[in-house]
Design a protein around this motif. Structure first.
Motif, PDB file in Angstrom:
ATOM      1  N   LEU A  36     -11.364  -4.481   4.698  1.00 17.04           N
ATOM      2  CA  LEU A  36     -12.447  -3.628   5.194  1.00 17.04           C
ATOM      3  C   LEU A  36     -12.621  -2.371   4.345  1.00 17.04           C
ATOM      4  N   SER A  37     -11.520  -1.865   3.779  1.00 16.69           N
ATOM      5  CA  SER A  37     -11.556  -0.672   2.921  1.00 16.69           C
ATOM      6  C   SER A  37     -10.309  -0.702   2.058  1.00 16.69           C
ATOM      7  N   ASP A  38     -10.040   0.401   1.366  1.00 16.10           N
ATOM      8  CA  ASP A  38      -8.835   0.464   0.535  1.00 16.10           C
ATOM      9  C   ASP A  38      -7.559   0.332   1.352  1.00 16.10           C
ATOM     10  N   THR A  39      -7.618   0.717   2.629  1.00 13.29           N
ATOM     11  CA  THR A  39      -6.394   0.693   3.442  1.00 13.29           C
ATOM     12  C   THR A  39      -6.534  -0.044   4.773  1.00 13.29           C
ATOM     13  N   THR A  40      -7.725  -0.474   5.148  1.00 17.53           N
ATOM     14  CA  THR A  40      -7.887  -1.180   6.430  1.00 17.53           C
ATOM     15  C   THR A  40      -8.287  -2.635   6.188  1.00 17.53           C
ATOM     16  N   TYR A  41      -7.832  -3.475   7.082  1.00 20.03           N
ATOM     17  CA  TYR A  41      -8.088  -4.907   6.946  1.00 20.03           C
ATOM     18  C   TYR A  41      -7.937  -5.584   8.296  1.00 20.03           C
ATOM     19  N   ARG A  80      -1.160  -4.341  21.704  1.00 20.97           N
ATOM     20  CA  ARG A  80      -1.799  -4.442  20.391  1.00 20.97           C
ATOM     21  C   ARG A  80      -1.859  -5.883  19.890  1.00 20.97           C
ATOM     22  N   TRP A  81      -0.937  -6.720  20.345  1.00 23.75           N
ATOM     23  CA  TRP A  81      -0.866  -8.116  19.895  1.00 23.75           C
ATOM     24  C   TRP A  81      -1.475  -9.094  20.904  1.00 23.75           C
ATOM     25  N   GLN A  82      -2.126  -8.602  21.934  1.00 22.97           N
ATOM     26  CA  GLN A  82      -2.754  -9.492  22.915  1.00 22.97           C
ATOM     27  C   GLN A  82      -3.959 -10.177  22.274  1.00 22.97           C
ATOM     28  N   HIS A  83      -4.210 -11.413  22.642  1.00 26.43           N
ATOM     29  CA  HIS A  83      -5.299 -12.172  22.028  1.00 26.43           C
ATOM     30  C   HIS A  83      -5.899 -13.153  23.020  1.00 26.43           C
ATOM     31  N   SER A  84      -7.102 -13.582  22.726  1.00 23.47           N
ATOM     32  CA  SER A  84      -7.768 -14.605  23.526  1.00 23.47           C
ATOM     33  C   SER A  84      -7.508 -15.959  22.869  1.00 23.47           C
ATOM     34  N   ALA A  85      -7.881 -17.021  23.565  1.00 24.36           N
ATOM     35  CA  ALA A  85      -7.819 -18.348  22.965  1.00 24.36           C
ATOM     36  C   ALA A  85      -8.965 -18.448  21.961  1.00 24.36           C
ATOM     37  N   GLY A  86      -8.751 -19.206  20.905  1.00 21.20           N
ATOM     38  CA  GLY A  86      -9.766 -19.340  19.865  1.00 21.20           C
ATOM     39  C   GLY A  86      -9.512 -18.340  18.744  1.00 21.20           C
ATOM     40  N   ARG A  87     -10.527 -18.095  17.933  1.00 20.89           N
ATOM     41  CA  ARG A  87     -10.391 -17.185  16.790  1.00 20.89           C
ATOM     42  C   ARG A  87     -10.270 -15.747  17.293  1.00 20.89           C
ATOM     43  N   HIS A  88      -9.240 -15.074  16.810  1.00 16.79           N
ATOM     44  CA  HIS A  88      -9.033 -13.670  17.179  1.00 16.79           C
ATOM     45  C   HIS A  88      -8.561 -12.918  15.943  1.00 16.79           C
ATOM     46  N   CYS A  89      -9.128 -11.725  15.731  1.00 19.66           N
ATOM     47  CA  CYS A  89      -8.769 -10.896  14.582  1.00 19.66           C
ATOM     48  C   CYS A  89      -8.084  -9.620  15.055  1.00 19.66           C
ATOM     49  N   PHE A  90      -7.074  -9.214  14.303  1.00 21.75           N
ATOM     50  CA  PHE A  90      -6.360  -7.967  14.542  1.00 21.75           C
ATOM     51  C   PHE A  90      -6.695  -7.038  13.390  1.00 21.75           C
ATOM     52  N   GLU A  91      -7.039  -5.800  13.709  1.00 25.27           N
ATOM     53  CA  GLU A  91      -7.363  -4.826  12.663  1.00 25.27           C
ATOM     54  C   GLU A  91      -6.157  -3.921  12.427  1.00 25.27           C
ATOM     55  N   PHE A  92      -5.876  -3.670  11.146  1.00 27.26           N
ATOM     56  CA  PHE A  92      -4.724  -2.862  10.751  1.00 27.26           C
ATOM     57  C   PHE A  92      -5.157  -1.780   9.775  1.00 27.26           C
ATOM     58  N   VAL A 138       0.827  -1.211   0.000  1.00 23.29           N
ATOM     59  CA  VAL A 138       0.000   0.000   0.000  1.00 23.29           C
ATOM     60  C   VAL A 138       0.856   1.254   0.000  1.00 23.29           C
ATOM     61  N   ARG A 139       1.905   1.280   0.811  1.00 20.25           N
ATOM     62  CA  ARG A 139       2.718   2.493   0.967  1.00 20.25           C
ATOM     63  C   ARG A 139       3.980   2.478   0.121  1.00 20.25           C
ATOM     64  N   GLY A 140       4.178   1.425  -0.650  1.00 23.38           N
ATOM     65  CA  GLY A 140       5.444   1.211  -1.327  1.00 23.38           C
ATOM     66  C   GLY A 140       5.755   2.089  -2.518  1.00 23.38           C
ATOM     67  N   THR A 141       4.856   2.941  -2.967  1.00 22.20           N
ATOM     68  CA  THR A 141       5.150   3.770  -4.136  1.00 22.20           C
ATOM     69  C   THR A 141       6.022   4.948  -3.758  1.00 22.20           C
ATOM     70  N   LEU A 172      -1.002   6.229  -2.463  1.00 23.46           N
ATOM     71  CA  LEU A 172      -1.240   4.940  -1.815  1.00 23.46           C
ATOM     72  C   LEU A 172      -1.933   3.998  -2.788  1.00 23.46           C
ATOM     73  N   ALA A 173      -1.509   2.764  -2.790  1.00 27.13           N
ATOM     74  CA  ALA A 173      -2.196   1.733  -3.551  1.00 27.13           C
ATOM     75  C   ALA A 173      -3.314   1.179  -2.678  1.00 27.13           C
ATOM     76  N   SER A 174      -4.261   0.499  -3.299  1.00 31.95           N
ATOM     77  CA  SER A 174      -5.341  -0.136  -2.538  1.00 31.95           C
ATOM     78  C   SER A 174      -4.923  -1.529  -2.106  1.00 31.95           C
ATOM     79  N   LEU A 175      -5.496  -1.965  -1.007  1.00 28.29           N
ATOM     80  CA  LEU A 175      -5.271  -3.336  -0.550  1.00 28.29           C
ATOM     81  C   LEU A 175      -5.879  -4.310  -1.550  1.00 28.29           C
ATOM     82  N   PRO A 176      -5.283  -5.480  -1.684  1.00 29.64           N
ATOM     83  CA  PRO A 176      -5.880  -6.482  -2.568  1.00 29.64           C
ATOM     84  C   PRO A 176      -7.182  -7.030  -1.968  1.00 29.64           C
TER      85      PRO A 176
END
Length: 155
Positions: free
Chosen positions: A104-109, A131-143, A65-68, A73-77
């Motif tokens: 989630l958007s052009d730059t968030t996922y 920011r990297w703390q998680h519960s047991a089971g399925r956990h999602c991190f938003e960036f 996204v930021r590599g240009t 900014l490029a969009s997320l795939p």
């Protein structure tokens, strides 16, 4: 009298052996209490690997996204490209399933994984950003790919 001395030494030797054995047993119990069982430590190690994998994927997406050089900014795939560098190795270490990517958007996922343990069970968790703390089971991190990926120390 020599019989009394021999019995006293025998008693002393037995008492020392019992105290030594008790100390070893107490040390083993304390280690399991503090660190958990070897099986639990393997699960924590797999969770650490999952976190490192998610961080690597997030770095790749940030670079895309930021590599240009133009500042645009490029969009997320829409989906994680299977040809991305190292993408084939970025799978769950236990199931070999790919991690979940949700655009989630052009730059968030979100990046999601299924963790075996909660991060609070990791004895080294204090060195990991909240920011990297998680519960047991399925956990999602938003960036947000326009922001730097939070640092994850390698233990």
């Amino acid at each position: 009298m020599t019989q009394e001395i021999n019995e006293h030494h025998k008693f002393t030797d037995q008492a020392f052996a019992a105290i030594s054995l008790g100390s070893v047993v107490a040390g083993v119990v304390a280690a399991f209490w503090l660190l958990g069982s070897p099986g639990n430590q393997r699960l924590i190690a797999m969770d650490r690997e999952r976190l490192r994998n998610l961080q690597d994927i997030a770095f790749e997406l940030e670079t895309q996204v930021r590599g240009t050089n133009t500042g645009e900014l490029a969009s997320l795939p829409e989906a994680l490209p299977s040809t991305a560098s190292g993408a084939e190795t970025k799978q769950d270490p236990l199931t070999d399933e790919p991690y979940e990517y949700i655009r989630l958007s052009d730059t968030t996922y979100q990046l999601c994984a299924i963790f075996a343990t909660a991060s609070e069970n990791d004895p080294l968790r204090r060195s990991v950003s909240e920011r990297w703390q998680h519960s047991a089971g399925r956990h999602c991190f938003e960036f947000d790919a326009t922001e730097s990926v939070p640092f994850l120390p390698y233990y």
